[in-house]
Motif scaffolding. Sequence first.
Motif, PDB file in Angstrom:
ATOM      1  N   VAL A  56      -4.299   5.347  -5.146  1.00  0.00           N
ATOM      2  CA  VAL A  56      -5.670   5.607  -4.728  1.00  0.00           C
ATOM      3  C   VAL A  56      -5.472   6.749  -3.499  1.00  0.00           C
ATOM      4  O   VAL A  56      -6.650   7.225  -2.928  1.00  0.00           O
ATOM      5  CB  VAL A  56      -6.436   4.749  -4.184  1.00  0.00           C
ATOM      6  CG1 VAL A  56      -6.613   3.471  -5.311  1.00  0.00           C
ATOM      7  CG2 VAL A  56      -6.004   3.739  -2.889  1.00  0.00           C
ATOM      8  N   PHE A  57      -4.188   7.025  -3.130  1.00  0.00           N
ATOM      9  CA  PHE A  57      -3.905   7.895  -2.173  1.00  0.00           C
ATOM     10  C   PHE A  57      -3.717   9.167  -2.458  1.00  0.00           C
ATOM     11  O   PHE A  57      -2.890  10.122  -1.637  1.00  0.00           O
ATOM     12  CB  PHE A  57      -2.860   7.349  -1.220  1.00  0.00           C
ATOM     13  CG  PHE A  57      -3.188   6.076  -0.579  1.00  0.00           C
ATOM     14  CD1 PHE A  57      -4.274   5.891   0.130  1.00  0.00           C
ATOM     15  CD2 PHE A  57      -2.615   4.815  -0.876  1.00  0.00           C
ATOM     16  CE1 PHE A  57      -4.680   4.559   0.850  1.00  0.00           C
ATOM     17  CE2 PHE A  57      -3.057   3.490  -0.314  1.00  0.00           C
ATOM     18  CZ  PHE A  57      -3.907   3.709   0.448  1.00  0.00           C
ATOM     19  N   GLY A  58      -4.063   9.623  -3.638  1.00  0.00           N
ATOM     20  CA  GLY A  58      -3.696  11.088  -4.123  1.00  0.00           C
ATOM     21  C   GLY A  58      -2.385  10.995  -5.053  1.00  0.00           C
ATOM     22  O   GLY A  58      -1.615  10.410  -5.181  1.00  0.00           O
ATOM     23  N   ALA A  72       0.861  -1.213   0.002  1.00  0.00           N
ATOM     24  CA  ALA A  72      -0.291   0.092   0.087  1.00  0.00           C
ATOM     25  C   ALA A  72       0.899   1.264  -0.008  1.00  0.00           C
ATOM     26  O   ALA A  72       0.600   2.171  -0.713  1.00  0.00           O
ATOM     27  CB  ALA A  72      -1.082  -0.062   1.128  1.00  0.00           C
ATOM     28  N   PHE A  73       1.914   1.168   0.574  1.00  0.00           N
ATOM     29  CA  PHE A  73       2.745   2.214   0.937  1.00  0.00           C
ATOM     30  C   PHE A  73       3.439   2.621  -0.362  1.00  0.00           C
ATOM     31  O   PHE A  73       3.621   3.795  -0.824  1.00  0.00           O
ATOM     32  CB  PHE A  73       3.876   2.038   1.967  1.00  0.00           C
ATOM     33  CG  PHE A  73       4.847   3.076   2.291  1.00  0.00           C
ATOM     34  CD1 PHE A  73       4.730   3.779   3.238  1.00  0.00           C
ATOM     35  CD2 PHE A  73       6.200   3.267   1.877  1.00  0.00           C
ATOM     36  CE1 PHE A  73       5.508   4.888   3.721  1.00  0.00           C
ATOM     37  CE2 PHE A  73       7.028   4.006   2.146  1.00  0.00           C
ATOM     38  CZ  PHE A  73       6.730   5.083   3.182  1.00  0.00           C
ATOM     39  N   GLN A 117       4.971  -0.638  -8.684  1.00  0.00           N
ATOM     40  CA  GLN A 117       5.215   0.689  -8.346  1.00  0.00           C
ATOM     41  C   GLN A 117       5.549   1.808  -9.599  1.00  0.00           C
ATOM     42  O   GLN A 117       5.145   2.777  -9.423  1.00  0.00           O
ATOM     43  CB  GLN A 117       6.534   0.478  -7.296  1.00  0.00           C
ATOM     44  CG  GLN A 117       6.910   1.774  -6.745  1.00  0.00           C
ATOM     45  CD  GLN A 117       7.777   1.470  -5.586  1.00  0.00           C
ATOM     46  OE1 GLN A 117       8.224   0.459  -5.481  1.00  0.00           O
ATOM     47  NE2 GLN A 117       8.057   2.511  -4.727  1.00  0.00           N
ATOM     48  N   THR A 157       3.196   5.016 -10.272  1.00  0.00           N
ATOM     49  CA  THR A 157       3.714   6.304 -10.037  1.00  0.00           C
ATOM     50  C   THR A 157       3.654   7.077 -11.255  1.00  0.00           C
ATOM     51  O   THR A 157       3.352   8.267 -10.902  1.00  0.00           O
ATOM     52  CB  THR A 157       5.224   5.992  -9.391  1.00  0.00           C
ATOM     53  OG1 THR A 157       5.173   5.448  -8.399  1.00  0.00           O
ATOM     54  CG2 THR A 157       5.959   7.383  -9.140  1.00  0.00           C
ATOM     55  N   PRO A 190      -9.255   1.641  -9.180  1.00  0.00           N
ATOM     56  CA  PRO A 190     -10.581   1.739  -9.413  1.00  0.00           C
ATOM     57  C   PRO A 190     -11.066   2.822 -10.322  1.00  0.00           C
ATOM     58  O   PRO A 190     -10.389   3.943 -10.432  1.00  0.00           O
ATOM     59  CB  PRO A 190     -10.865   2.418  -7.960  1.00  0.00           C
ATOM     60  CG  PRO A 190      -9.735   1.847  -6.957  1.00  0.00           C
ATOM     61  CD  PRO A 190      -8.620   1.721  -7.966  1.00  0.00           C
ATOM     62  N   ASP A 191     -12.069   2.387 -11.115  1.00  0.00           N
ATOM     63  CA  ASP A 191     -12.484   3.546 -12.177  1.00  0.00           C
ATOM     64  C   ASP A 191     -11.569   3.748 -13.410  1.00  0.00           C
ATOM     65  O   ASP A 191     -11.803   4.263 -14.529  1.00  0.00           O
ATOM     66  CB  ASP A 191     -12.873   4.782 -11.693  1.00  0.00           C
ATOM     67  CG  ASP A 191     -14.020   4.731 -10.811  1.00  0.00           C
ATOM     68  OD1 ASP A 191     -14.791   3.906 -10.892  1.00  0.00           O
ATOM     69  OD2 ASP A 191     -13.801   5.522  -9.690  1.00  0.00           O
TER      70      ASP A 191
END
Lengths: 303, 303, 303, 303
Positions: free
Chosen positions: A301-303, A245-246, A291, A295, A265-266
């Motif tokens: 998903v975290f912005g 996740a990181f 990764q 990138t 997602p999407d």
Amino acid sequence: MILDAILRQVSVRRDYGALAEYIAPLGRIDPGKFGIAVAMRDGGVISVGDAEEPFSIQSISKVFALTLALGKIGDALWERVGREPSGNRFNSIVQLEYENGVPRNPFINAGAIVLCDVLLAGHEPKEAIGETLRFLRFLSDDDGILIDSEVAAAEKTGGFRNFALANFMMACGNLLHPPELALGVYFHQCAVAMSCRQLALAGRYLAFGGVNPSTGRSVVSPQCARRVNALMLTCGHYDGSGDFAFSVGVPGKSGVGGGILAIVPDVASVAVWSPGLNEHGNSKFGTAALQTLTTEMNWSVFG
Amino acid sequence: MILDAILRQVSVRRDYGALAEYIAPLGRIDPGKFGIAVAMRDGGVISVGDAEEPFSIQSISKVFALTLALGKIGDALWERVGREPSGNRFNSIVQLEYENGVPRNPFINAGAIVLCDVLLAGHEPKEAIGETLRFLRFLSDDDGILIDSEVAAAEKTGGFRNFALANFMMACGNLLHPPELALGVYFHQCAVAMSCRQLALAGRYLAFGGVNPSTGRSVVSPQCARRVNALMLTCGHYDGSGDFAFSVGVPGKSGVGGGILAIVPDVASVAVWSPGLNEHGNSKFGTAALQTLTTEMNWSVFG
Amino acid sequence: MILDAILRQVSVRRDYGALAEYIAPLGRIDPGKFGIAVAMRDGGVISVGDAEEPFSIQSISKVFALTLALGKIGDALWERVGREPSGNRFNSIVQLEYENGVPRNPFINAGAIVLCDVLLAGHEPKEAIGETLRFLRFLSDDDGILIDSEVAAAEKTGGFRNFALANFMMACGNLLHPPELALGVYFHQCAVAMSCRQLALAGRYLAFGGVNPSTGRSVVSPQCARRVNALMLTCGHYDGSGDFAFSVGVPGKSGVGGGILAIVPDVASVAVWSPGLNEHGNSKFGTAALQTLTTEMNWSVFG
Amino acid sequence: MILDAILRQVSVRRDYGALAEYIAPLGRIDPGKFGIAVAMRDGGVISVGDAEEPFSIQSISKVFALTLALGKIGDALWERVGREPSGNRFNSIVQLEYENGVPRNPFINAGAIVLCDVLLAGHEPKEAIGETLRFLRFLSDDDGILIDSEVAAAEKTGGFRNFALANFMMACGNLLHPPELALGVYFHQCAVAMSCRQLALAGRYLAFGGVNPSTGRSVVSPQCARRVNALMLTCGHYDGSGDFAFSVGVPGKSGVGGGILAIVPDVASVAVWSPGLNEHGNSKFGTAALQTLTTEMNWSVFG
């Protein structure tokens, strides 16, 4: 294009990571294999490398088994398996004892054995196995998906630890069928062989709100798709889930065959394959490739 | 409007959950308090209920301490603290022994004590505390943020378990300053009091790629913001992190004061407060409110 | 006389403790049964109560299996099983994982399954079972000792946890035969039925330096007898071993059938039977009776 | 004579084992030191080697602290500390968490800290320390017994793990005084320096039914002496207790200073000293010497 760049990066590396040699046929795979496929909303698939070559999906099958099990018994599933990361190796039995035979999540081995027990539903193992196979063929729109019987046999031969997990849960009353039946389903599910292309196509319903975007038909509810994605993100890489996740930043599920299914997602469903594993049992180059991909494409998903 | 609907739903419920009575001042809070604030990209804040009333942010401070610690020593931090969910209670010492004094992640107590040790950097505790406070005031653009000294004193009085954690890590060589200094910073950080409005404003840099959208100035790199969000999602709710991801679907960090900071990447920073806690030590109504909010607004990061 | 006094004390009590109902036939035993037999050096046996009635010796069989296994492979046994108290319940699997499949001692279930694997020595389970039975008949000089096949069947039916232990050790490479074979021996050993008289006679070699005092013939070396006694004292009562040493003060081994074999070095071999168990799974009245006996007779090994 | 033979055996060996270097003064001891003293019923002491030289008794002090604590509160002690072997290292904190702050036995560090808390009884640490010292001088009939203040200081400096244990128990409500007070007593007790001669004399009450055989006066009840012996046998050598019982066969308590006190009921009290430690933290040559002694003299309590 980004996939070509990834392929070039990977092709010069030789620090593959270790093969899953405890399952004999997996120990004989060429560690230099590498493929990646990206299935887009419009049904198009972009791929490079060995993306058409079937490999053993192993634990990635747990994503589809979870989907089927939720379809069968819905939220009642959560009385028999948790939704929390395990903080332990994928086949640890310690947690089972501390929590009375209830696995922490459906993506560790014990949890997936419970899923298989749900899929049995009183029938024979071959029926449950057939159902899984039909589901995968339907999702990928590809009838060529098969089970590698040599791998299935090897899973059983070396599966003492899984026998231990299943018998322990049976002792705790958390299996409804004899351990060897649930394990029969489990070993065959792990032995499904799919190519990156087939796997990326099969994962689209998770990327697109539960809908198969080619047909526009609903496979599961949007909520169900979101929840499976959430579990993939928090629990999809064993005790390396936090790290995935990181560094990668999207839901994913790995298998010791070296495959990873990642969901943006999407946007897209992505499958990658490189047989060498890192210290947590997840594909080493597969993780690195994802990764780079997330990138560069800004797909986290975290912005 | 959705926040009003949430307030109406909450206002009729009386099954508040338990107060964190082991910290005396927190045990005297009115369990009927409820506030929520949503800070948007344009700097606007929408709020309902007791959103202007300061409460003890407790472990939510760990998000800001992590940001500061990464700013100080960068990736060297990850040699002293892991990035994996713990699979244990927030103050468990068992994992520390099995992993030789390296906490599993920065959001369990032991991990946050390491962060405080990093922030000390050879200085006095009051300097490290002052730095944290200045950072929060800067992020919220509000000089009214204070430390509740009664709470800080109560943290220390009842902090034997944290003393145990810190001394254990010191024994393992994972603290550079005497345990009582790192704990001095820790207890005061936990005792920062902020309102939902202040907290939502402070969290904006995580929602908007590391940038404070009001000023357009970078607080941290986009990658750093993504990574903090990833850790919040996998580890932000102790041993209920998987459940929060499953039901709410966005990164979040809770505190035993009943607050939760939730980040909706590219959309909003949300703070909610309701003092009663569920069995995992996370705000009961706060979690429910966020679930309603992210579902209705379709804000889940999982599609 | 002391045995009569003990019988009188016990006969008025009704707080029997719990039967081992998870093995069905043991759950149907009359909890009011009580017998005790003391075998002296001169071959005489003093007994009261139901001392002639056979009961299921269960884990007491582990003492004799250990003796046979040491006879087969000597100190090589200690590479496969430890000699330390477990600090856990008799059937815990946690320790096995932490110690890579090596049981802490031969008197917990996992350890005894290793003993059975040693006894197999490449032969069929029935040969190993026959060997154990012949050894018991020889020690007691009584050919009437039999295996209760109903109990043996019930052991297997409810033996999922033992299947888990055996499969786990197989996965770790600590069994040389398939788990079901080692368990076949194990389940039948546990199902041996003996009376207090027979059991007390069988234990004499441990009380008298390895020699059967009736015949004067050596069964094992004096050192071997001392070592088995030492293991009985430190590990013979599962996680209640410390308590038994503290209150009774002699080596002993209990079984969930309610029997206890206690050894008073140079003095006597004692067998007691009362089916109700305390919280550690040891005979409740049996322990109390032995405490009275060793105290009144000043038989403690501790002075 | 046997002691001379033992001395000869030891004097040619150089594989001393490791010094307890984490307590600085203990790391500077000459590893070639070796002494043994046997105190007989008639008051005579036979000794060889460095039997007159004081060494740090460390955890052997726990035997005397237990005796004093039982004298103060009797069986109420057992509500605060268990009587079972730990199955873990001497300073493990894992067990404390699983069992809510109740140490498994009085001879692991956590258990001994509880004993010190009992000895405090509302007074100052120096009073409790004085009481212990007076007890040891009385038992040895030797006013020359002192505390090594350099060792006491080093215990504190490096005692973070013990601070962790004490704070953890305080958090669980199992200490009645502040952790630093109980630890003050603990660190000084560990730093008592005694010679083999003094220690063997001090242990006589355990060998002779609670009576000091020189004076014929009772120190504790016979039952109390038996129980302390039982705990020494099952728990006196940390996670090597089973091994010590197996190979030496008498109650004993070791310290990381390299001393061992061994009790041969009704025969003798024995003290041995050799600073090098085995993998369980017990004196390596001391254990070997006692094994030779008890074997040659046929002193095992197990026949």
